[in-house]
Design a protein around this motif. Sequence first.
Motif, PDB file in Angstrom:
ATOM      1  N   VAL A  70       1.266  -1.268   0.005  1.00  0.00           N
ATOM      2  CA  VAL A  70      -0.218  -0.204  -0.139  1.00  0.00           C
ATOM      3  C   VAL A  70       0.260   1.087   0.155  1.00  0.00           C
ATOM      4  N   HIS A  71       0.834   2.017  -1.181  1.00  0.00           N
ATOM      5  CA  HIS A  71       1.336   3.104  -0.916  1.00  0.00           C
ATOM      6  C   HIS A  71       0.522   4.479  -1.269  1.00  0.00           C
ATOM      7  N   ASP A  72      -0.635   4.554  -0.977  1.00  0.00           N
ATOM      8  CA  ASP A  72      -1.227   5.556  -0.287  1.00  0.00           C
ATOM      9  C   ASP A  72      -1.762   5.872   1.644  1.00  0.00           C
ATOM     10  N   VAL A  73      -1.351   6.387   1.372  1.00  0.00           N
ATOM     11  CA  VAL A  73      -2.120   6.698   3.455  1.00  0.00           C
ATOM     12  C   VAL A  73      -2.233   7.709   2.997  1.00  0.00           C
ATOM     13  N   HIS A  74      -4.255   7.696   3.462  1.00  0.00           N
ATOM     14  CA  HIS A  74      -4.177   8.898   4.249  1.00  0.00           C
ATOM     15  C   HIS A  74      -4.863   9.867   5.889  1.00  0.00           C
ATOM     16  N   PHE A  75      -4.107  10.726   6.133  1.00  0.00           N
ATOM     17  CA  PHE A  75      -4.664  10.736   7.348  1.00  0.00           C
ATOM     18  C   PHE A  75      -5.047  11.663   7.494  1.00  0.00           C
ATOM     19  N   LEU A  76      -6.663  11.708   8.833  1.00  0.00           N
ATOM     20  CA  LEU A  76      -7.310  12.465   9.094  1.00  0.00           C
ATOM     21  C   LEU A  76      -7.682  13.743  10.087  1.00  0.00           C
ATOM     22  N   GLY A  77      -6.475  12.932  11.215  1.00  0.00           N
ATOM     23  CA  GLY A  77      -5.649  14.391  11.759  1.00  0.00           C
ATOM     24  C   GLY A  77      -6.713  14.596  12.842  1.00  0.00           C
ATOM     25  N   GLU A  78      -7.751  13.598  13.528  1.00  0.00           N
ATOM     26  CA  GLU A  78      -8.305  13.447  14.503  1.00  0.00           C
ATOM     27  C   GLU A  78      -7.706  12.820  15.631  1.00  0.00           C
ATOM     28  N   ARG A  79      -8.376  13.388  16.840  1.00  0.00           N
ATOM     29  CA  ARG A  79      -7.200  13.244  18.432  1.00  0.00           C
ATOM     30  C   ARG A  79      -7.669  12.102  18.722  1.00  0.00           C
ATOM     31  N   ASP A  80      -6.283  11.620  19.079  1.00  0.00           N
ATOM     32  CA  ASP A  80      -6.805   9.928  19.272  1.00  0.00           C
ATOM     33  C   ASP A  80      -7.301   9.711  21.208  1.00  0.00           C
ATOM     34  N   GLY A  81      -8.217   9.375  20.991  1.00  0.00           N
ATOM     35  CA  GLY A  81      -8.983   9.055  22.173  1.00  0.00           C
ATOM     36  C   GLY A  81     -10.758  10.319  22.442  1.00  0.00           C
ATOM     37  N   TYR A  82     -10.758  10.751  21.375  1.00  0.00           N
ATOM     38  CA  TYR A  82     -11.336  11.706  21.075  1.00  0.00           C
ATOM     39  C   TYR A  82     -12.365  11.365  19.469  1.00  0.00           C
ATOM     40  N   LEU A  83     -12.118  10.389  19.366  1.00  0.00           N
ATOM     41  CA  LEU A  83     -13.159  10.858  17.944  1.00  0.00           C
ATOM     42  C   LEU A  83     -14.704  10.183  18.174  1.00  0.00           C
ATOM     43  N   GLU A  84     -15.017  10.896  17.310  1.00  0.00           N
ATOM     44  CA  GLU A  84     -16.563  10.515  17.072  1.00  0.00           C
ATOM     45  C   GLU A  84     -17.484  11.090  15.996  1.00  0.00           C
ATOM     46  N   PRO A  85     -18.463  10.381  15.569  1.00  0.00           N
ATOM     47  CA  PRO A  85     -18.740  10.140  14.214  1.00  0.00           C
ATOM     48  C   PRO A  85     -19.705  11.646  14.245  1.00  0.00           C
ATOM     49  N   SER A  86     -19.082  12.356  14.416  1.00  0.00           N
ATOM     50  CA  SER A  86     -19.555  13.962  14.129  1.00  0.00           C
ATOM     51  C   SER A  86     -19.747  14.298  12.360  1.00  0.00           C
ATOM     52  N   LEU A 136     -14.702   1.641  18.036  1.00  0.00           N
ATOM     53  CA  LEU A 136     -16.449   1.964  17.801  1.00  0.00           C
ATOM     54  C   LEU A 136     -17.060   2.984  16.914  1.00  0.00           C
ATOM     55  N   ALA A 137     -15.972   4.064  17.403  1.00  0.00           N
ATOM     56  CA  ALA A 137     -16.384   5.181  16.879  1.00  0.00           C
ATOM     57  C   ALA A 137     -15.577   5.423  15.107  1.00  0.00           C
ATOM     58  N   CYS A 138     -14.604   4.590  14.717  1.00  0.00           N
ATOM     59  CA  CYS A 138     -14.812   4.749  13.632  1.00  0.00           C
ATOM     60  C   CYS A 138     -15.223   3.699  12.752  1.00  0.00           C
ATOM     61  N   GLY A 139     -16.230   2.306  13.274  1.00  0.00           N
ATOM     62  CA  GLY A 139     -16.951   1.872  12.171  1.00  0.00           C
ATOM     63  C   GLY A 139     -18.373   2.208  12.774  1.00  0.00           C
ATOM     64  N   GLU A 140     -18.721   3.233  13.149  1.00  0.00           N
ATOM     65  CA  GLU A 140     -19.878   4.056  13.280  1.00  0.00           C
ATOM     66  C   GLU A 140     -20.059   4.933  11.971  1.00  0.00           C
ATOM     67  N   ALA A 141     -18.356   5.711  11.906  1.00  0.00           N
ATOM     68  CA  ALA A 141     -18.737   7.113  11.160  1.00  0.00           C
ATOM     69  C   ALA A 141     -18.424   6.105   9.897  1.00  0.00           C
ATOM     70  N   VAL A 142     -17.948   5.249   9.624  1.00  0.00           N
ATOM     71  CA  VAL A 142     -17.707   4.765   8.008  1.00  0.00           C
ATOM     72  C   VAL A 142     -19.002   3.934   8.091  1.00  0.00           C
ATOM     73  N   THR A 143     -19.962   3.496   8.354  1.00  0.00           N
ATOM     74  CA  THR A 143     -20.779   3.317   8.644  1.00  0.00           C
ATOM     75  C   THR A 143     -22.330   4.184   7.845  1.00  0.00           C
ATOM     76  N   ARG A 144     -22.005   5.231   8.902  1.00  0.00           N
ATOM     77  CA  ARG A 144     -22.898   6.374   8.564  1.00  0.00           C
ATOM     78  C   ARG A 144     -22.652   6.855   6.911  1.00  0.00           C
ATOM     79  N   ALA A 145     -21.618   7.592   6.949  1.00  0.00           N
ATOM     80  CA  ALA A 145     -20.797   7.862   5.698  1.00  0.00           C
ATOM     81  C   ALA A 145     -20.900   7.060   4.507  1.00  0.00           C
ATOM     82  N   VAL A 146     -20.682   5.520   4.944  1.00  0.00           N
ATOM     83  CA  VAL A 146     -20.978   4.354   3.122  1.00  0.00           C
ATOM     84  C   VAL A 146     -22.706   4.403   2.533  1.00  0.00           C
ATOM     85  N   TYR A 147     -23.893   4.577   3.811  1.00  0.00           N
ATOM     86  CA  TYR A 147     -24.876   4.559   3.644  1.00  0.00           C
ATOM     87  C   TYR A 147     -25.545   5.432   4.443  1.00  0.00           C
TER      88      TYR A 147
END
Length: 251
Positions: A80-96, A135-146
Motif C-alpha cells: 500500500v502506497h497511499d495513506v490518508h491521515f484525517l488528523g483527529e485526536r486519539d481518544g476523542y474520535l466521534e461520528p460527528s 467503535l466510532a470509526c466503524g459507526e462513522a464509516v457505516t453512516r458515511a457509506v449509507y
Amino acid sequence: MPAFDPARDPVRRVLCFGAHPDDLDFGASGTVAAWTRAGVEVQYCIMTDGDAGGFDPAHRAEIVAMRHAEQREAARSVGVHDVHFLGERDGYLEPSHEVLRKIVSVIRQVRPDVVLAMHPERDWTRLQRSHPDHLACGEAVTRAVYPAVENPYAYPELQESGLEAFKLRWLWLYGAPEARENHAVDITDTFDAKLQALRAHLSQHPDVAKMEDFVRANSAALATAHGLGQDRLAEAFHVVEVNAADTIAGF
C-alpha cells in the motif's frame, strides 16, 4: 450463497479505514497483502494521529510524526502506497458530521469497490478490541457509506467540487464480534507480510515476541473456526453488501 464470493465478486480497488496507526495491521493486513499481490489497488485512511499511544515518555513531542512514519512503513510492507491521515485526536474520535464529511470526501475520491473499516459493535469477549475510537470509526464509516456517499445532497459542497456521489457495493468490517463474522480470508501465504507490517509500529510494542505469538494464535484460531484447517491462518470479517442488484434505497 455466501455473503461474498471472490470468483463472483471481483475487487479492483479498496479503501481501508483504521482508527489509529496499527489497527489495520492487526485486523486486516494479511488480506490487504493478498489483494495487492493480486493487483488490487488498496489505499489506507487513518482517522486519528495515535497521539495518545506509545509507552516511552521521551517520545511525546514526536509521537505523531513517529506514528505517521510507522504506518507508512507498515503500509509499504503489504503493498500500500497511499495513506490518508484525517488528523483527529486519539481518544476523542466521534461520528460527528465534521468527521463524516471527511470520510465521504475520501471515499468519493477513491471510489472503491470495497470499503473496509472497524466494526461498530462492542465485543464483550475481549473489550480491548472495542476501544471507543474503534467503535466510532466503524459507526462513522457505516453512516458515511449509507446514505451520504451515494446522496448528492448530503454535504452538497462535495458534489459541487466534483466529488460525485456513487453507490458502494461492499462494506467489510474487521474486529467484529464472533457472531457477526461471515467471511474469512486465508492469510497463510501473507502472514509474514502481516508480521512485518506490525513490526513497523515500534513505538507500540514493548514485547514484540509476545505480540507476534498472540497474532499467530489468533489467526490460527480464526482459520479453525471458519473451517480452513488447523494448519492455516486467517482473518475474519463481517461483510455487508450495501448495494446489490435488487437493492432499493430506503428499504
